[in-house]
Design an enzyme around this catalytic site. Sequence first.
Site, mmCIF file in Angstrom:
data_model
loop_
_atom_site.group_PDB
_atom_site.id
_atom_site.type_symbol
_atom_site.label_atom_id
_atom_site.label_comp_id
_atom_site.label_asym_id
_atom_site.label_seq_id
_atom_site.Cartn_x
_atom_site.Cartn_y
_atom_site.Cartn_z
ATOM 1 N N HIS A 110 0.813 -1.220 0.000
ATOM 2 C CA HIS A 110 0.000 0.000 0.000
ATOM 3 C C HIS A 110 0.848 1.273 0.000
ATOM 4 C CE1 HIS A 110 -3.606 -2.291 0.391
ATOM 5 N NE2 HIS A 110 -3.321 -2.744 1.595
ATOM 6 N N ASP A 145 -2.752 -10.679 -2.289
ATOM 7 C CA ASP A 145 -3.316 -10.129 -1.060
ATOM 8 C C ASP A 145 -4.782 -9.770 -1.310
ATOM 9 O OD1 ASP A 145 -2.231 -8.730 1.696
ATOM 10 O OD2 ASP A 145 -3.907 -7.625 0.829
ATOM 11 N N HIS A 147 -6.405 -7.250 -0.378
ATOM 12 C CA HIS A 147 -6.586 -5.820 -0.620
ATOM 13 C C HIS A 147 -5.794 -5.426 -1.869
ATOM 14 C CE1 HIS A 147 -7.143 -6.313 3.778
ATOM 15 N NE2 HIS A 147 -8.087 -5.411 3.619
ATOM 16 N N ASP A 224 -4.871 -12.721 3.669
ATOM 17 C CA ASP A 224 -6.119 -12.224 4.233
ATOM 18 C C ASP A 224 -7.323 -12.634 3.390
ATOM 19 O OD1 ASP A 224 -5.214 -10.580 2.225
ATOM 20 O OD2 ASP A 224 -5.095 -8.783 3.468
#
Length: 280
Positions: A110, A145, A147, A224
């Site tokens: 991120h 991931d 996200h 996740d």
Amino acid sequence: MKVFYSPECEKYWQEGHPEHPRRTKRSYELLQDRFDFVNAEPAEESDILTVHAHELVNAVRQRKFLDADTPNLHGMFEHARLSAGGAIGAMKTALGNENSFSLMRPPGHHAGKKFLGGFCYFNSLAIAVKLALKNMDKVAIVDIDGHHGNGTQDIFLGDKNVLFVSLHQKNAFPVSGFASVKNCMNYPVMPGTKSDVYLDTLEKALDSVYEFEPDIVAVSAGFDTYKLDPLLELELEKETYYEIARMIKNVEKPCFAVLEGGYSPDLPKCIHEFLSGLRD
């Protein structure tokens, strides 16, 4: 298979934060007798500056930043340097045709050129990819991931030498990656997505990797997407990560992976499945 790790990465935490030291500590305890561990060394500041602006690097070093999800703790500059160094070590190992993994925190995908966020300070995988491009022409990044890797997309958008492929939960943080743009191929999946649909989507996503014909594959390995993860609503089984790794390995290019997210107590078992798939 070499796994890069340092217990130094467990020496920070903010009370109540899901990005906890036990993520890597318990993973190391499970994996230490099953894989070849190598001590991670810090990245040079010059390496970090290949992808991040001076302003961001100085903000982390001087603790002059504010982000609700990304704790401004003492020593984070050094912790982020060390995590980036683990990714660089894994990349260099892959250059020698041995698949590898960086079991380090904090995560990185991120963090963009000029911004941090989402538990990430420096984009470890992006730094390693940028350095890899000094020795080869093309790198494919596969971000599994849950996200969207908005920081990685920010860094490499429009770079003809990099293909970025991301599978992530639609409308989850950071609420981006809705569509593909230029060299960044995004595959948002719906909450509740189970292993069969996810693997079908990954197969489609990997078609672009085959077509790109990279020299090396870099994986933002987040877990996740697991069914018991507290931060997302995807439904992957532990064994799915073995299948994911096998599919990536079937690209038949050197591969290195870097730990991103994954916050359930089963994270060590998920990582073990993934690494076994890359190794077998």
